[in-house]
Design an enzyme around this catalytic site. Structure first.
Site, mmCIF file in Angstrom:
data_model
loop_
_atom_site.group_PDB
_atom_site.id
_atom_site.type_symbol
_atom_site.label_atom_id
_atom_site.label_comp_id
_atom_site.label_asym_id
_atom_site.label_seq_id
_atom_site.Cartn_x
_atom_site.Cartn_y
_atom_site.Cartn_z
ATOM 1 N N SER A 1 55.469 33.350 1.407
ATOM 2 C CA SER A 1 55.343 34.666 2.044
ATOM 3 C C SER A 1 53.923 35.219 1.904
ATOM 4 O O SER A 1 53.256 34.979 0.895
ATOM 5 C CB SER A 1 56.325 35.629 1.367
ATOM 6 O OG SER A 1 56.028 36.963 1.692
ATOM 7 N N TYR B 1 52.383 38.070 8.083
ATOM 8 C CA TYR B 1 52.614 39.391 8.656
ATOM 9 C C TYR B 1 51.359 39.769 9.417
ATOM 10 O O TYR B 1 50.251 39.606 8.890
ATOM 11 C CB TYR B 1 52.821 40.436 7.561
ATOM 12 C CG TYR B 1 54.216 40.480 7.041
ATOM 13 C CD1 TYR B 1 55.280 40.702 7.906
ATOM 14 C CD2 TYR B 1 54.486 40.304 5.689
ATOM 15 C CE1 TYR B 1 56.576 40.727 7.438
ATOM 16 C CE2 TYR B 1 55.782 40.334 5.215
ATOM 17 C CZ TYR B 1 56.825 40.545 6.102
ATOM 18 O OH TYR B 1 58.103 40.565 5.644
ATOM 19 N N THR C 1 56.353 36.418 11.200
ATOM 20 C CA THR C 1 57.477 37.363 11.126
ATOM 21 C C THR C 1 57.227 38.492 12.114
ATOM 22 O O THR C 1 56.210 39.178 12.038
ATOM 23 C CB THR C 1 57.633 37.916 9.699
ATOM 24 O OG1 THR C 1 57.940 36.817 8.838
ATOM 25 C CG2 THR C 1 58.754 38.932 9.612
ATOM 26 N N LYS D 1 59.707 34.085 13.900
ATOM 27 C CA LYS D 1 60.893 34.486 13.118
ATOM 28 C C LYS D 1 61.237 35.953 13.358
ATOM 29 O O LYS D 1 60.352 36.809 13.364
ATOM 30 C CB LYS D 1 60.612 34.248 11.627
ATOM 31 C CG LYS D 1 61.754 34.666 10.714
ATOM 32 C CD LYS D 1 61.556 34.123 9.315
ATOM 33 C CE LYS D 1 62.690 34.545 8.414
ATOM 34 N NZ LYS D 1 62.594 35.951 8.012
ATOM 35 N N HIS E 1 66.191 39.460 9.515
ATOM 36 C CA HIS E 1 65.481 39.728 8.259
ATOM 37 C C HIS E 1 66.478 39.980 7.109
ATOM 38 O O HIS E 1 66.283 40.872 6.280
ATOM 39 C CB HIS E 1 64.539 40.928 8.446
ATOM 40 C CG HIS E 1 63.291 40.867 7.619
ATOM 41 N ND1 HIS E 1 62.037 40.753 8.155
ATOM 42 C CD2 HIS E 1 63.103 40.904 6.286
ATOM 43 C CE1 HIS E 1 61.132 40.748 7.198
ATOM 44 N NE2 HIS E 1 61.751 40.829 6.041
#
Ligand code: GLV
Length: 378
Positions: A107, A130, A156, A252, A276
Protein backbone atom coordinates in the site's frame (compact mmCIF):
# COMPACT_ATOMS: atom_id res chain seq x y z
CA UNK A 1 -0.08 -20.60 19.23
CA UNK A 2 -3.36 -22.50 19.53
CA UNK A 3 -4.46 -24.53 16.52
CA UNK A 4 -5.66 -22.14 13.82
CA UNK A 5 -8.37 -23.92 11.86
CA UNK A 6 -9.92 -20.97 10.04
CA UNK A 7 -9.59 -17.23 9.42
CA UNK A 8 -11.88 -16.56 12.38
CA UNK A 9 -9.36 -18.29 14.71
CA UNK A 10 -6.65 -15.94 13.39
CA UNK A 11 -9.00 -12.99 13.89
CA UNK A 12 -9.59 -13.91 17.53
CA UNK A 13 -5.85 -14.26 18.11
CA UNK A 14 -5.15 -10.92 16.41
CA UNK A 15 -7.77 -9.27 18.58
CA UNK A 16 -5.91 -10.43 21.67
CA UNK A 17 -2.49 -9.41 20.38
CA UNK A 18 -2.90 -6.14 18.48
CA UNK A 19 -3.72 -2.83 20.19
CA UNK A 20 -7.37 -1.96 19.85
CA UNK A 21 -6.87 1.08 17.59
CA UNK A 22 -5.03 -0.93 14.92
CA UNK A 23 -7.21 -4.03 15.17
CA UNK A 24 -10.29 -1.82 14.80
CA UNK A 25 -8.71 0.11 11.90
CA UNK A 26 -8.43 -3.12 9.90
CA UNK A 27 -11.69 -4.60 11.11
CA UNK A 28 -14.05 -1.68 10.58
CA UNK A 29 -16.11 -0.37 7.72
CA UNK A 30 -17.40 3.12 7.10
CA UNK A 31 -20.43 4.78 8.69
CA UNK A 32 -22.98 2.14 9.80
CA UNK A 33 -21.05 -0.83 8.26
CA UNK A 34 -23.97 -1.76 6.00
CA UNK A 35 -21.81 -2.47 2.97
CA UNK A 36 -19.21 -4.21 5.13
CA UNK A 37 -21.92 -6.62 6.37
CA UNK A 38 -23.45 -7.02 2.90
CA UNK A 39 -20.08 -8.22 1.54
CA UNK A 40 -20.15 -11.21 3.90
CA UNK A 41 -23.89 -11.83 3.93
CA UNK A 42 -24.20 -11.95 0.14
CA UNK A 43 -21.25 -14.34 -0.19
CA UNK A 44 -22.72 -16.66 2.43
CA UNK A 45 -26.03 -16.75 0.58
CA UNK A 46 -24.41 -18.40 -2.45
CA UNK A 47 -24.83 -22.15 -2.08
CA UNK A 48 -22.35 -24.56 -3.55
CA UNK A 49 -23.44 -27.62 -5.42
CA UNK A 50 -22.25 -30.87 -3.86
CA UNK A 51 -21.30 -33.50 -6.44
CA UNK A 52 -20.14 -37.11 -6.07
CA UNK A 53 -18.00 -39.67 -7.88
CA UNK A 54 -16.42 -37.20 -10.28
CA UNK A 55 -12.86 -38.61 -9.94
CA UNK A 56 -11.16 -35.65 -8.33
CA UNK A 57 -7.96 -37.47 -7.42
CA UNK A 58 -5.75 -35.10 -9.42
CA UNK A 59 -6.69 -31.60 -8.38
CA UNK A 60 -4.74 -28.42 -8.75
CA UNK A 61 -5.38 -24.90 -7.48
CA UNK A 62 -2.73 -23.52 -9.86
CA UNK A 63 -3.69 -20.87 -12.36
CA UNK A 64 -2.41 -17.54 -13.67
CA UNK A 65 -2.99 -13.92 -12.66
CA UNK A 66 -2.16 -11.36 -15.37
CA UNK A 67 -0.44 -14.17 -17.25
CA UNK A 68 1.90 -15.05 -14.36
CA UNK A 69 1.71 -18.52 -12.80
CA UNK A 70 0.30 -18.60 -9.25
CA UNK A 71 -0.29 -21.50 -6.89
CA UNK A 72 -3.86 -20.40 -6.25
CA UNK A 73 -6.16 -17.66 -7.58
CA UNK A 74 -5.39 -15.27 -4.75
CA UNK A 75 -3.41 -12.07 -4.15
CA UNK A 76 -2.82 -10.07 -0.98
CA UNK A 77 -4.70 -6.77 -1.27
CA UNK A 78 -3.13 -3.41 -0.48
CA UNK A 79 -3.65 -2.69 3.22
CA UNK A 80 -2.46 0.45 4.97
CA UNK A 81 -0.48 0.30 8.20
CA UNK A 82 0.50 -3.40 8.09
CA UNK A 83 3.61 -2.45 10.04
CA UNK A 84 1.30 -1.45 12.90
CA UNK A 85 -0.30 -4.91 13.00
CA UNK A 86 3.16 -6.42 13.48
CA UNK A 87 6.60 -4.83 13.22
CA UNK A 88 7.83 -4.91 9.59
CA UNK A 89 4.40 -6.32 8.69
CA UNK A 90 4.71 -5.44 5.01
CA UNK A 91 7.97 -7.36 4.60
CA UNK A 92 6.60 -10.37 6.49
CA UNK A 93 3.37 -10.47 4.50
CA UNK A 94 5.26 -10.12 1.22
CA UNK A 95 7.60 -12.98 2.14
CA UNK A 96 4.64 -15.18 3.11
CA UNK A 97 2.84 -14.41 -0.16
CA UNK A 98 5.91 -15.06 -2.28
CA UNK A 99 6.71 -18.31 -0.47
CA UNK A 100 3.11 -19.39 -1.11
CA UNK A 101 3.41 -18.47 -4.80
CA UNK A 102 0.93 -15.57 -4.91
CA UNK A 103 1.28 -11.78 -5.42
CA UNK A 104 1.60 -9.25 -2.61
CA UNK A 105 0.46 -5.63 -2.98
CA UNK A 106 2.23 -2.93 -1.00
CA UNK A 107 0.00 0.00 0.00
CA UNK A 108 1.00 3.64 -0.49
CA UNK A 109 0.02 3.96 3.19
CA UNK A 110 2.44 1.28 4.35
CA UNK A 111 4.86 1.60 7.24
CA UNK A 112 7.82 -0.05 5.47
CA UNK A 113 8.65 1.83 2.30
CA UNK A 114 8.79 0.50 -1.27
CA UNK A 115 12.58 0.39 -0.95
CA UNK A 116 12.50 -1.38 2.45
CA UNK A 117 10.34 -4.16 1.03
CA UNK A 118 12.29 -4.40 -2.23
CA UNK A 119 15.54 -4.83 -0.27
CA UNK A 120 14.04 -7.56 1.93
CA UNK A 121 12.39 -9.83 -0.66
CA UNK A 122 13.73 -11.49 -3.77
CA UNK A 123 10.78 -11.31 -6.17
CA UNK A 124 8.84 -8.35 -7.57
CA UNK A 125 5.70 -7.29 -5.71
CA UNK A 126 2.79 -5.05 -6.73
CA UNK A 127 2.52 -1.45 -5.61
CA UNK A 128 -0.78 0.29 -4.85
CA UNK A 129 -1.03 3.95 -5.65
CA UNK A 130 -3.28 6.64 -4.31
CA UNK A 131 -3.51 9.61 -6.63
CA UNK A 132 -2.81 12.57 -4.37
CA UNK A 133 -3.14 16.25 -5.07
CA UNK A 134 0.64 16.60 -5.11
CA UNK A 135 1.11 15.17 -8.61
CA UNK A 136 4.88 15.63 -8.39
CA UNK A 137 4.85 13.25 -5.43
CA UNK A 138 2.57 10.83 -7.30
CA UNK A 139 5.05 10.84 -10.18
CA UNK A 140 7.93 10.17 -7.80
CA UNK A 141 6.04 7.25 -6.20
CA UNK A 142 5.47 5.76 -9.66
CA UNK A 143 9.16 6.17 -10.48
CA UNK A 144 10.19 4.61 -7.16
CA UNK A 145 7.87 1.64 -7.74
CA UNK A 146 9.27 1.19 -11.24
CA UNK A 147 12.86 1.41 -9.94
CA UNK A 148 12.02 -1.20 -7.27
CA UNK A 149 10.92 -3.52 -10.13
CA UNK A 150 7.31 -3.66 -8.94
CA UNK A 151 5.56 -5.79 -11.55
CA UNK A 152 2.13 -4.13 -11.41
CA UNK A 153 0.66 -0.85 -10.29
CA UNK A 154 -2.69 -1.19 -8.51
CA UNK A 155 -4.49 2.10 -8.79
CA UNK A 156 -7.10 2.63 -6.08
CA UNK A 157 -9.92 4.67 -7.59
CA UNK A 158 -12.54 4.72 -4.84
CA UNK A 159 -10.91 6.98 -2.28
CA UNK A 160 -11.18 10.49 -3.63
CA UNK A 161 -12.67 11.43 -0.28
CA UNK A 162 -12.48 9.32 2.85
CA UNK A 163 -15.59 7.53 4.14
CA UNK A 164 -16.02 8.14 7.87
CA UNK A 165 -14.48 5.38 9.98
CA UNK A 166 -16.21 5.73 13.31
CA UNK A 167 -13.95 3.37 15.22
CA UNK A 168 -10.82 5.26 14.16
CA UNK A 169 -12.29 8.56 15.33
CA UNK A 170 -13.39 7.12 18.66
CA UNK A 171 -10.07 5.35 19.22
CA UNK A 172 -8.11 8.47 18.27
CA UNK A 173 -6.17 6.24 15.88
CA UNK A 174 -2.83 7.78 14.88
CA UNK A 175 0.41 6.47 13.39
CA UNK A 176 2.44 5.88 15.47
CA UNK A 177 -0.05 5.57 18.37
CA UNK A 178 -0.41 8.66 20.47
CA UNK A 179 0.67 7.80 24.00
CA UNK A 180 -2.52 8.63 25.83
CA UNK A 181 -3.28 6.80 29.08
CA UNK A 182 -5.82 4.54 27.34
CA UNK A 183 -3.30 3.55 24.65
CA UNK A 184 -0.49 3.00 27.13
CA UNK A 185 -2.65 0.65 29.18
CA UNK A 186 -3.71 -1.21 26.02
CA UNK A 187 -0.15 -1.52 24.70
CA UNK A 188 1.11 -2.63 28.13
CA UNK A 189 -1.09 -5.72 27.79
CA UNK A 190 0.35 -6.47 24.34
CA UNK A 191 4.11 -6.75 24.98
CA UNK A 192 4.89 -9.00 22.00
CA UNK A 193 3.28 -6.45 19.68
CA UNK A 194 5.18 -3.58 21.32
CA UNK A 195 8.49 -5.41 20.96
CA UNK A 196 7.90 -6.27 17.31
CA UNK A 197 6.89 -2.71 16.42
CA UNK A 198 9.80 -1.24 18.40
CA UNK A 199 12.21 -3.50 16.53
CA UNK A 200 10.55 -2.73 13.18
CA UNK A 201 12.35 -0.57 10.64
CA UNK A 202 9.85 2.29 10.83
CA UNK A 203 7.12 3.78 12.98
CA UNK A 204 5.38 6.00 10.46
CA UNK A 205 4.39 6.11 6.78
CA UNK A 206 7.59 4.94 5.13
CA UNK A 207 6.68 5.94 1.58
CA UNK A 208 5.99 9.51 2.59
CA UNK A 209 8.09 10.55 5.59
CA UNK A 210 11.43 11.87 4.41
CA UNK A 211 10.30 12.05 0.78
CA UNK A 212 8.56 15.40 0.95
CA UNK A 213 10.44 18.44 2.17
CA UNK A 214 9.18 19.59 5.56
CA UNK A 215 7.28 16.34 6.21
CA UNK A 216 9.57 14.76 8.75
CA UNK A 217 7.46 15.05 11.84
CA UNK A 218 4.37 13.01 12.36
CA UNK A 219 1.93 15.81 13.02
CA UNK A 220 2.64 17.67 9.82
CA UNK A 221 2.67 14.36 7.98
CA UNK A 222 -0.83 13.39 9.09
CA UNK A 223 -2.14 16.84 8.19
CA UNK A 224 -0.52 16.52 4.77
CA UNK A 225 -2.01 13.06 4.18
CA UNK A 226 -5.53 14.05 5.16
CA UNK A 227 -5.40 17.00 2.75
CA UNK A 228 -4.00 14.94 -0.11
CA UNK A 229 -6.89 12.76 -1.30
CA UNK A 230 -8.02 14.37 -4.52
CA UNK A 231 -11.72 14.82 -5.28
CA UNK A 232 -10.81 16.40 -8.64
CA UNK A 233 -9.32 13.21 -10.03
CA UNK A 234 -10.87 12.05 -13.33
CA UNK A 235 -10.32 9.52 -16.13
CA UNK A 236 -7.84 12.02 -17.67
CA UNK A 237 -5.50 11.51 -14.69
CA UNK A 238 -5.64 7.81 -15.38
CA UNK A 239 -4.25 8.41 -18.87
CA UNK A 240 -1.43 10.44 -17.35
CA UNK A 241 -0.57 7.61 -14.94
CA UNK A 242 -0.80 4.94 -17.63
CA UNK A 243 1.70 7.02 -19.63
CA UNK A 244 4.16 7.07 -16.73
CA UNK A 245 3.91 3.44 -15.67
CA UNK A 246 5.90 1.00 -17.82
CA UNK A 247 4.29 -2.26 -16.66
CA UNK A 248 0.86 -3.73 -15.89
CA UNK A 249 -1.86 -1.52 -14.50
CA UNK A 250 -4.70 -2.82 -12.32
CA UNK A 251 -7.73 -0.62 -11.62
CA UNK A 252 -9.21 -1.25 -8.19
CA UNK A 253 -12.50 -0.06 -6.75
CA UNK A 254 -15.02 -0.70 -9.51
CA UNK A 255 -18.56 -1.80 -8.57
CA UNK A 256 -20.55 -0.20 -11.35
CA UNK A 257 -21.14 -1.58 -14.85
CA UNK A 258 -20.77 1.79 -16.54
CA UNK A 259 -17.44 2.43 -14.79
CA UNK A 260 -16.33 -1.10 -15.69
CA UNK A 261 -17.06 -0.40 -19.37
CA UNK A 262 -14.91 2.74 -19.32
CA UNK A 263 -12.16 0.96 -17.36
CA UNK A 264 -12.08 -1.90 -19.86
CA UNK A 265 -11.15 0.56 -22.64
CA UNK A 266 -8.19 2.11 -20.80
CA UNK A 267 -5.64 -0.54 -21.70
CA UNK A 268 -5.35 -1.67 -18.06
CA UNK A 269 -4.51 -5.34 -17.54
CA UNK A 270 -7.23 -5.99 -14.96
CA UNK A 271 -9.94 -4.47 -12.83
CA UNK A 272 -10.70 -5.32 -9.22
CA UNK A 273 -14.40 -5.42 -8.40
CA UNK A 274 -14.19 -3.91 -4.93
CA UNK A 275 -16.02 -1.53 -2.61
CA UNK A 276 -12.87 -1.08 -0.52
CA UNK A 277 -13.98 -3.69 1.99
CA UNK A 278 -17.07 -1.68 2.86
CA UNK A 279 -14.85 1.20 4.00
CA UNK A 280 -16.03 3.90 1.59
CA UNK A 281 -19.61 4.32 0.27
CA UNK A 282 -21.81 2.82 2.94
CA UNK A 283 -25.02 1.69 1.27
CA UNK A 284 -23.18 0.53 -1.87
CA UNK A 285 -24.05 -3.02 -2.96
CA UNK A 286 -21.79 -5.86 -1.90
CA UNK A 287 -18.89 -6.57 -4.24
CA UNK A 288 -20.25 -10.06 -4.97
CA UNK A 289 -23.65 -8.66 -5.98
CA UNK A 290 -21.98 -6.51 -8.64
CA UNK A 291 -19.60 -9.19 -9.92
CA UNK A 292 -22.00 -10.99 -12.34
CA UNK A 293 -23.21 -7.87 -14.21
CA UNK A 294 -19.65 -6.59 -14.51
CA UNK A 295 -18.40 -9.96 -15.77
CA UNK A 296 -21.22 -10.00 -18.30
CA UNK A 297 -20.40 -6.48 -19.50
CA UNK A 298 -16.59 -6.65 -19.74
CA UNK A 299 -15.42 -10.16 -18.79
CA UNK A 300 -14.39 -10.92 -22.36
CA UNK A 301 -12.33 -7.70 -22.62
CA UNK A 302 -10.38 -7.49 -19.37
CA UNK A 303 -9.25 -9.75 -16.52
CA UNK A 304 -11.54 -9.43 -13.51
CA UNK A 305 -10.33 -9.82 -9.95
CA UNK A 306 -12.67 -9.87 -6.97
CA UNK A 307 -12.27 -8.29 -3.53
CA UNK A 308 -14.75 -7.96 -0.70
CA UNK A 309 -15.45 -10.29 2.19
CA UNK A 310 -13.36 -13.34 1.25
CA UNK A 311 -12.74 -15.34 4.43
CA UNK A 312 -12.46 -18.88 3.11
CA UNK A 313 -11.65 -21.09 0.16
CA UNK A 314 -15.39 -21.63 -0.23
CA UNK A 315 -15.70 -17.86 -0.78
CA UNK A 316 -12.95 -17.96 -3.42
CA UNK A 317 -14.88 -20.73 -5.20
CA UNK A 318 -18.06 -18.62 -5.02
CA UNK A 319 -16.38 -15.60 -6.61
CA UNK A 320 -14.74 -17.73 -9.30
CA UNK A 321 -18.07 -19.41 -10.00
CA UNK A 322 -19.57 -15.98 -10.62
CA UNK A 323 -16.87 -15.09 -13.12
CA UNK A 324 -13.86 -13.67 -11.25
CA UNK A 325 -10.49 -14.94 -12.45
CA UNK A 326 -8.91 -14.48 -9.01
CA UNK A 327 -9.55 -12.89 -5.61
CA UNK A 328 -7.85 -10.50 -3.25
CA UNK A 329 -7.85 -10.90 0.52
CA UNK A 330 -7.34 -8.01 2.91
CA UNK A 331 -8.60 -8.57 6.44
CA UNK A 332 -8.17 -12.34 6.10
CA UNK A 333 -4.39 -11.96 5.91
CA UNK A 334 -4.14 -8.98 8.24
CA UNK A 335 -5.64 -11.14 11.01
CA UNK A 336 -2.89 -13.67 10.32
CA UNK A 337 -0.27 -10.94 10.46
CA UNK A 338 -1.55 -9.67 13.81
CA UNK A 339 -1.88 -13.21 15.16
CA UNK A 340 1.58 -14.44 14.23
CA UNK A 341 3.59 -12.27 11.82
CA UNK A 342 4.86 -14.11 8.74
CA UNK A 343 3.76 -17.51 10.07
CA UNK A 344 0.27 -16.12 10.60
CA UNK A 345 0.01 -14.85 7.02
CA UNK A 346 1.35 -18.18 5.76
CA UNK A 347 -1.33 -19.93 7.82
CA UNK A 348 -4.08 -17.65 6.44
CA UNK A 349 -3.07 -18.50 2.86
CA UNK A 350 -2.78 -22.22 3.70
CA UNK A 351 -6.24 -22.24 5.29
CA UNK A 352 -7.78 -20.71 2.18
CA UNK A 353 -5.80 -23.02 -0.11
CA UNK A 354 -6.91 -26.15 1.78
CA UNK A 355 -10.53 -25.01 1.90
CA UNK A 356 -10.49 -24.24 -1.82
CA UNK A 357 -8.96 -27.63 -2.60
CA UNK A 358 -11.57 -29.54 -0.58
CA UNK A 359 -14.35 -27.37 -2.02
CA UNK A 360 -13.14 -28.26 -5.51
CA UNK A 361 -13.18 -31.96 -4.63
CA UNK A 362 -16.69 -31.82 -3.16
CA UNK A 363 -18.10 -29.80 -6.05
CA UNK A 364 -16.55 -32.26 -8.49
CA UNK A 365 -13.92 -30.09 -10.20
CA UNK A 366 -10.21 -30.70 -10.57
CA UNK A 367 -8.93 -27.42 -11.99
CA UNK A 368 -9.52 -23.70 -11.41
CA UNK A 369 -10.69 -23.29 -15.03
CA UNK A 370 -13.56 -25.70 -14.34
CA UNK A 371 -15.00 -23.52 -11.55
CA UNK A 372 -17.95 -21.80 -13.18
CA UNK A 373 -21.68 -21.31 -12.69
CA UNK A 374 -22.27 -25.05 -12.57
CA UNK A 375 -20.65 -25.28 -9.10
CA UNK A 376 -23.32 -23.07 -7.51
CA UNK A 377 -26.94 -23.91 -6.88
CA UNK A 378 -29.42 -21.99 -9.01
C1 GLV B 1 -7.25 2.89 3.28
O1 GLV B 1 -7.19 2.48 2.16
C2 GLV B 1 -8.25 2.49 4.20
O2 GLV B 1 -9.24 1.90 3.77
O3 GLV B 1 -8.07 2.76 5.39
Amino acid sequence: MQVMTCIEDLRQAARRKVPRAFFDYAEGGSYADQTLRANRADLERIKLRQRILADVANRSTKTTILGEPVSLPLALAPIGLCGMQHGDGEILACRAAHAAGIPFTLSTMSICSIEDVAAAVDKPFWFQLYVMKDRGFVRSLIERAAAAQCSALVLTLDLQVLGQRRRDIKNGMTVPPELRIKNIVDIATKPAWALSVLRGKRKTFGNIAGHIPGMENVNSLSTWISGQFDPAMSWKDLEWIAGLWPRKLILKGIVDVEDARIAAKTGAAAIVVSNHGGRQLDGAPSSIAMLPPIVEAVGSEIEIMFDGGIRSGQDVARALALGARSCMIGRAYVYGLGAGGQAGVTRAIEIIRNELDVTMALTGVSSIAEIDRHVVVG
